[in-house]
Design a protein around this motif. Structure first.
Motif, PDB file in Angstrom:
ATOM      1  N   THR A   1      33.905  21.862  19.306  1.00  0.00           N
ATOM      2  CA  THR A   1      33.814  21.479  17.901  1.00  0.00           C
ATOM      3  C   THR A   1      34.264  20.032  17.780  1.00  0.00           C
ATOM      4  N   TYR A   2      33.486  19.222  17.085  1.00  0.00           N
ATOM      5  CA  TYR A   2      33.886  17.829  16.881  1.00  0.00           C
ATOM      6  C   TYR A   2      34.428  17.670  15.471  1.00  0.00           C
ATOM      7  N   GLY A   3      35.462  16.888  15.332  1.00  0.00           N
ATOM      8  CA  GLY A   3      35.921  16.526  14.005  1.00  0.00           C
ATOM      9  C   GLY A   3      35.200  15.269  13.566  1.00  0.00           C
TER      10      GLY A   3
ATOM     11  N   GLU B   1      34.415  19.653  10.213  1.00  0.00           N
ATOM     12  CA  GLU B   1      34.283  20.167  11.573  1.00  0.00           C
ATOM     13  C   GLU B   1      32.812  20.367  11.888  1.00  0.00           C
ATOM     14  N   LEU B   2      32.402  19.869  13.050  1.00  0.00           N
ATOM     15  CA  LEU B   2      31.026  20.074  13.467  1.00  0.00           C
ATOM     16  C   LEU B   2      31.036  20.989  14.694  1.00  0.00           C
ATOM     17  N   HIS B   3      30.514  22.193  14.481  1.00  0.00           N
ATOM     18  CA  HIS B   3      30.470  23.133  15.594  1.00  0.00           C
ATOM     19  C   HIS B   3      29.238  22.806  16.439  1.00  0.00           C
ATOM     20  N   ALA B   4      29.450  22.163  17.582  1.00  0.00           N
ATOM     21  CA  ALA B   4      28.328  21.625  18.350  1.00  0.00           C
ATOM     22  C   ALA B   4      27.815  22.592  19.411  1.00  0.00           C
ATOM     23  N   LEU B   5      28.685  23.451  19.914  1.00  0.00           N
ATOM     24  CA  LEU B   5      28.295  24.191  21.118  1.00  0.00           C
ATOM     25  C   LEU B   5      28.991  25.539  21.204  1.00  0.00           C
TER      26      LEU B   5
ATOM     27  N   PRO C   1      16.674  22.270  22.279  1.00  0.00           N
ATOM     28  CA  PRO C   1      16.329  21.210  21.334  1.00  0.00           C
ATOM     29  C   PRO C   1      17.389  20.120  21.324  1.00  0.00           C
ATOM     30  N   SER C   2      16.966  18.969  20.910  1.00  0.00           N
ATOM     31  CA  SER C   2      17.867  17.825  20.885  1.00  0.00           C
ATOM     32  C   SER C   2      19.019  18.084  19.913  1.00  0.00           C
ATOM     33  N   GLY C   3      20.224  17.726  20.314  1.00  0.00           N
ATOM     34  CA  GLY C   3      21.395  17.917  19.467  1.00  0.00           C
ATOM     35  C   GLY C   3      22.028  19.288  19.585  1.00  0.00           C
ATOM     36  N   CYS C   4      21.577  20.114  20.543  1.00  0.00           N
ATOM     37  CA  CYS C   4      22.115  21.478  20.637  1.00  0.00           C
ATOM     38  C   CYS C   4      23.362  21.537  21.498  1.00  0.00           C
ATOM     39  N   GLY C   5      23.784  20.418  22.048  1.00  0.00           N
ATOM     40  CA  GLY C   5      25.052  20.417  22.783  1.00  0.00           C
ATOM     41  C   GLY C   5      24.896  20.386  24.294  1.00  0.00           C
ATOM     42  N   LYS C   6      23.717  20.045  24.790  1.00  0.00           N
ATOM     43  CA  LYS C   6      23.496  20.028  26.247  1.00  0.00           C
ATOM     44  C   LYS C   6      24.375  18.974  26.920  1.00  0.00           C
ATOM     45  N   SER C   7      24.363  17.771  26.383  1.00  0.00           N
ATOM     46  CA  SER C   7      25.180  16.706  26.986  1.00  0.00           C
ATOM     47  C   SER C   7      26.660  17.049  26.883  1.00  0.00           C
ATOM     48  N   THR C   8      27.038  17.634  25.761  1.00  0.00           N
ATOM     49  CA  THR C   8      28.430  18.046  25.580  1.00  0.00           C
ATOM     50  C   THR C   8      28.823  19.029  26.681  1.00  0.00           C
ATOM     51  N   LEU C   9      27.963  20.012  26.927  1.00  0.00           N
ATOM     52  CA  LEU C   9      28.241  21.014  27.960  1.00  0.00           C
ATOM     53  C   LEU C   9      28.364  20.351  29.334  1.00  0.00           C
ATOM     54  N   LEU C  10      27.465  19.409  29.595  1.00  0.00           N
ATOM     55  CA  LEU C  10      27.500  18.744  30.896  1.00  0.00           C
ATOM     56  C   LEU C  10      28.775  17.911  31.066  1.00  0.00           C
ATOM     57  N   ARG C  11      29.176  17.247  29.988  1.00  0.00           N
ATOM     58  CA  ARG C  11      30.415  16.458  30.071  1.00  0.00           C
ATOM     59  C   ARG C  11      31.615  17.363  30.320  1.00  0.00           C
ATOM     60  N   ILE C  12      31.602  18.539  29.693  1.00  0.00           N
ATOM     61  CA  ILE C  12      32.704  19.482  29.911  1.00  0.00           C
ATOM     62  C   ILE C  12      32.701  19.955  31.368  1.00  0.00           C
TER      63      ILE C  12
ATOM     64  N   GLY D   1      19.158  26.033  18.978  1.00  0.00           N
ATOM     65  CA  GLY D   1      19.585  24.836  18.259  1.00  0.00           C
ATOM     66  C   GLY D   1      21.078  24.908  17.985  1.00  0.00           C
ATOM     67  N   ARG D   2      21.640  23.809  17.444  1.00  0.00           N
ATOM     68  CA  ARG D   2      23.082  23.717  17.268  1.00  0.00           C
ATOM     69  C   ARG D   2      23.629  24.828  16.367  1.00  0.00           C
ATOM     70  N   PRO D   3      24.733  25.458  16.666  1.00  0.00           N
ATOM     71  CA  PRO D   3      25.513  25.305  17.902  1.00  0.00           C
ATOM     72  C   PRO D   3      24.823  25.983  19.086  1.00  0.00           C
TER      73      PRO D   3
HETATM   74  N1  LIG Z   1      31.719  12.333  20.356  1.00  0.00           N
HETATM   75  C1  LIG Z   1      31.124  13.029  19.363  1.00  0.00           C
HETATM   76  N2  LIG Z   1      31.664  13.045  18.132  1.00  0.00           N
HETATM   77  C2  LIG Z   1      31.074  13.740  17.145  1.00  0.00           C
HETATM   78  N3  LIG Z   1      29.957  14.464  17.269  1.00  0.00           N
HETATM   79  C3  LIG Z   1      29.363  14.484  18.475  1.00  0.00           C
HETATM   80  C4  LIG Z   1      29.902  13.778  19.585  1.00  0.00           C
HETATM   81  N4  LIG Z   1      29.112  13.974  20.667  1.00  0.00           N
HETATM   82  C5  LIG Z   1      28.117  14.782  20.238  1.00  0.00           C
HETATM   83  N5  LIG Z   1      28.261  15.088  18.929  1.00  0.00           N
HETATM   84  C6  LIG Z   1      27.398  15.988  18.136  1.00  0.00           C
HETATM   85  O1  LIG Z   1      27.315  17.201  18.806  1.00  0.00           O
HETATM   86  C7  LIG Z   1      26.007  17.700  18.806  1.00  0.00           C
HETATM   87  C8  LIG Z   1      25.527  17.920  20.231  1.00  0.00           C
HETATM   88  O2  LIG Z   1      25.389  16.675  20.882  1.00  0.00           O
HETATM   89  P1  LIG Z   1      24.845  16.525  22.368  1.00  0.00           P
HETATM   90  O3  LIG Z   1      25.709  17.338  23.250  1.00  0.00           O
HETATM   91  O4  LIG Z   1      24.724  15.090  22.668  1.00  0.00           O
HETATM   92  O5  LIG Z   1      23.411  17.203  22.233  1.00  0.00           O
HETATM   93  P2  LIG Z   1      22.150  17.128  23.211  1.00  0.00           P
HETATM   94  O6  LIG Z   1      22.550  16.470  24.478  1.00  0.00           O
HETATM   95  O7  LIG Z   1      21.737  18.557  23.389  1.00  0.00           O
HETATM   96  O8  LIG Z   1      21.080  16.380  22.489  1.00  0.00           O
HETATM   97  C9  LIG Z   1      25.166  16.687  18.062  1.00  0.00           C
HETATM   98  O9  LIG Z   1      24.994  17.142  16.742  1.00  0.00           O
HETATM   99  C10 LIG Z   1      25.982  15.445  18.091  1.00  0.00           C
HETATM  100  O10 LIG Z   1      25.774  14.671  16.947  1.00  0.00           O
END
Ligand SMILES: Nc1ncnc2c1ncn2[C@@H]1O[C@H](COP(=O)(O)OP(=O)(O)O)[C@@H](O)[C@H]1O
Ligand SMILES: [Mg+2]
Lengths: 259, 273
Positions: free
Chosen positions: A15-17, A22-26, A44-55, A213-215
């Motif tokens: 979850t991002y603040g 609060e943005l529930h991303a994943l 889909p784009s914005g569903c948290g794939k990059s977030t998951l990979l970074r984790i 899609g997100r989350p």
């Molecule tokens: N550092 C951050 N701070 C706030 N919101 C973020 C941050 N990184 C990603 N998000 C949000 O989290 C969601 C997932 O992002 P991301 O993991 O980059 O998606 P994807 O790679 O699937 O396109 C998006 O809605 C994005 O805007």
């Protein structure tokens, strides 16, 4: 080299603040990725794939749950992970070879050995003649090959790739896929490939995870039992197209893709 | 790209001397022409040399007093170099501290801004009171004159690293210190060099102004003194020498830029020229 190891994702959410809200991303996501296999993640784009990979790479912390790499909690400072990002992220102030050598330098490895492995990787990836050139002298596809060589230099137990080919043109992408298979050390390295290309996901992986899609959550988990090495012509085979159709259906149903 | 410029970009054997001719010949001709006009004007209007000396007169003085001029130049250059190096060290160390710690920034920055806002030329006579007559005053004046642009650019540079690039070393298990060395410092270099380029040309200026008020040597002192005794051709000679010093420092900075950041977009391909 490390023994092959699995990646266990256990109830991970993020979850991002964002400006007070609060943005529930994943997630929550729970899945185990088999050792030595390549798992593709599409969604889909914005569903948290990059977030998951970074984790997974220890570059970000989950809000709840945890990721275990070979039994160890993923955290920053861990070696044995190779990451390829969407942008090649080469350092302009180093030549191609020195870019590839960066992880060996940071981890205080034997540089002579690393050097010969770097040159071999560059050769296998078709950029051996450019080892002494500067990054800006290379095309986008060549730069990304250098980034792949850099990620593979220290024989990582885990190779994490976040849309590594999405900035490249279609022809170059196909070629990169073939090259990646060649150097990927199949069977030894546990790989994750995030992509938004459905054929690429099937072509390069042993398993495809489809995310919502997100989350982002896992919608489908599709084994890809196609023989390796895979030639590009495999893409015209019925087994292949059956798999891509199955993935595409999810996106059509959720309205991400409209025919 | 237009056809004409495309053709010019192809270096034929004849094209090289032609480019050389236009890049050297025109400025030189323009300079000589200007000096000639000046010479003619002085004679045509019969201007006395305490108002405006002819270039030939200045030249004669420079030849006659070359020994003296060289001595003063050495003195001024020494103050400029020492002051500049001190300022460089201060600005890099302070800049790194500020970039690393928001707390340090909050404590120091307000003082720096106040300090920068004070008109330094006006305060110069105070130096005489505080530090006394001589080289140290000129040096401190050079420091005061040159450190601010370098400090600001160091801070900006150290903060300008691409956040995604920082992920690269982090993903390899790199430490904070390794990230600083491998990513942050090289990313900061273009900005630091830009600061140096601004400051380095201010260094001779700072030394001269310091000598105006608190020295009995150096080109600045010579300038003030010869103006005071209406030896205007000598003053002009001093001005010429100060200008030459300024030009030299500029080319020094250009050279430094080429060696330190050959990879930067502004420098690519220049080494081959
Ligand atoms: N550092 C951050 N701070 C706030 N919101 C973020 C941050 N990184 C990603 N998000 C949000 O989290 C969601 C997932 O992002 P991301 O993991 O980059 O998606 P994807 O790679 O699937 O396109 C998006 O809605 C994005 O805007
Ligand atoms: Mg992404």
């Amino acid at each position: 080299m490390l023994n092959t190891q699995d990646i266990r994702i256990e109830d991970v959410t993020r979850t991002y603040g964002v400006r007070g809200a609060e943005l529930h991303a994943l997630g929550p996501i729970s899945v185990t990725l088999e050792p030595g296999k390549t798992t593709a993640i599409v969604g889909p784009s914005g569903c948290g794939k990059s977030t998951l990979l970074r984790i997974m790479g220890g570059l970000d912390r989950p809000s709840s749950g945890r990721v275990l790499l070979g039994g160890q909690v993923a955290k920053e400072g861990t070696t044995g992970i190779g990451v390829v990002f969407q942008r090649d992220l080469l350092l302009d102030w180093r030549n191609v070879l020195d870019n590839v050598l960066l992880p060996a330098q940071l981890q205080h490895r034997d540089l002579g050995q690393a050097r010969s492995r770097a040159l071999m990787l560059l050769r296998e990836l078709g950029v051996g003649d450019f080892a002494m050139r500067q990054p800006w002298e290379l095309s986008g596809g060549m730069r990304q090959r250098v980034a792949i060589a850099r990620a593979l230099l220290c024989d990582p137990a885990f190779l994490l790739m976040d849309e590594p080919f999405s900035a490249l043109d279609a022809l170059t992408r196909d070629q990169m896929g073939v090259l990646l298979q060649r150097v990927q050390n199949a069977g030894q390295t546990t790989s994750v490939l995030i992509t938004h290309s459905i054929p690429e996901a099937v072509f390069l992986s042993d398993r495809v995870l489809v995310m919502s899609g997100r989350p982002g959550m896992i919608l489908d988990d599709i084994p890809v039992d196609l023989p390796r090495p895979r030639p590009l012509s495999l893409r015209d085979e019925p087994e292949f197209t059956a798999l891509t159709r199955r993935i595409r259906m999810h996106f059509e149903r959720t309205g991400v893709l409209t025919a | 790209m237009s056809q004409a410029s495309a053709a010019a970009a192809i270096a034929t054997p004849e094209a090289a001397p032609r480019r050389l001719r236009s890049s050297f010949l025109l400025p030189v001709l323009s300079g000589i022409g200007g000096l000639l006009l000046w010479e003619l004007a002085v004679h045509a209007f019969a201007l006395p040399s305490y108002l405006l000396p002819a270039p030939s007169e200045v030249m004669v003085v420079m030849v006659e007093k070359w020994r003296l001029l060289l001595d003063q130049l050495q003195y001024t250059a020494l103050a400029a170099v020492v002051g500049f190096v001190i300022a460089l060290v201060i600005s890099i160390v302070l800049g790194a501290l500020i970039a690393a710690s928001p707390a340090v920034e909050r404590v120091i920055y307000v003082w720096l801004v106040v300090f920068h806002a004070i008109p330094k030329v006006v305060v110069a006579p105070l130096l005489l009171v505080w530090i006394g007559f001589g080289l140290q005053s000129s040096i401190i004046f050079v420091v005061v004159f040159t450190f601010f642009p370098m400090l600001v650019n160091t801070v900006t540079g150290l903060r300008s690293a691409d956040p995604e690039l920082l992920l690269v070393t982090r993903s390899m298990g790199g430490t904070t210190w390794q990230t600083l060395r491998a990513i942050r410092l090289p990313s900061a270099m273009p900005s630091i060099i830009a600061g140096i380029k601004i400051s380095i040309t201010l260094a001779p200026l700072g030394a001269v102004i310091g000598e105006f008020v608190a020295s009995n040597k150096g080109l600045g002192h010579m300038l003030i003194q010869s103006v005071g005794s209406l030896e205007v051709p000598t003053a002009f000679a001093a001005v010429v020498v100060v200008s030459i010093l300024g030009i030299l420092t500029w080319y020094l900075a250009e050279w430094l830029e080429r060696v330190a950041i050959p990879w930067h977009a502004s420098q690519r391909g220049r080494a081959a020229e």
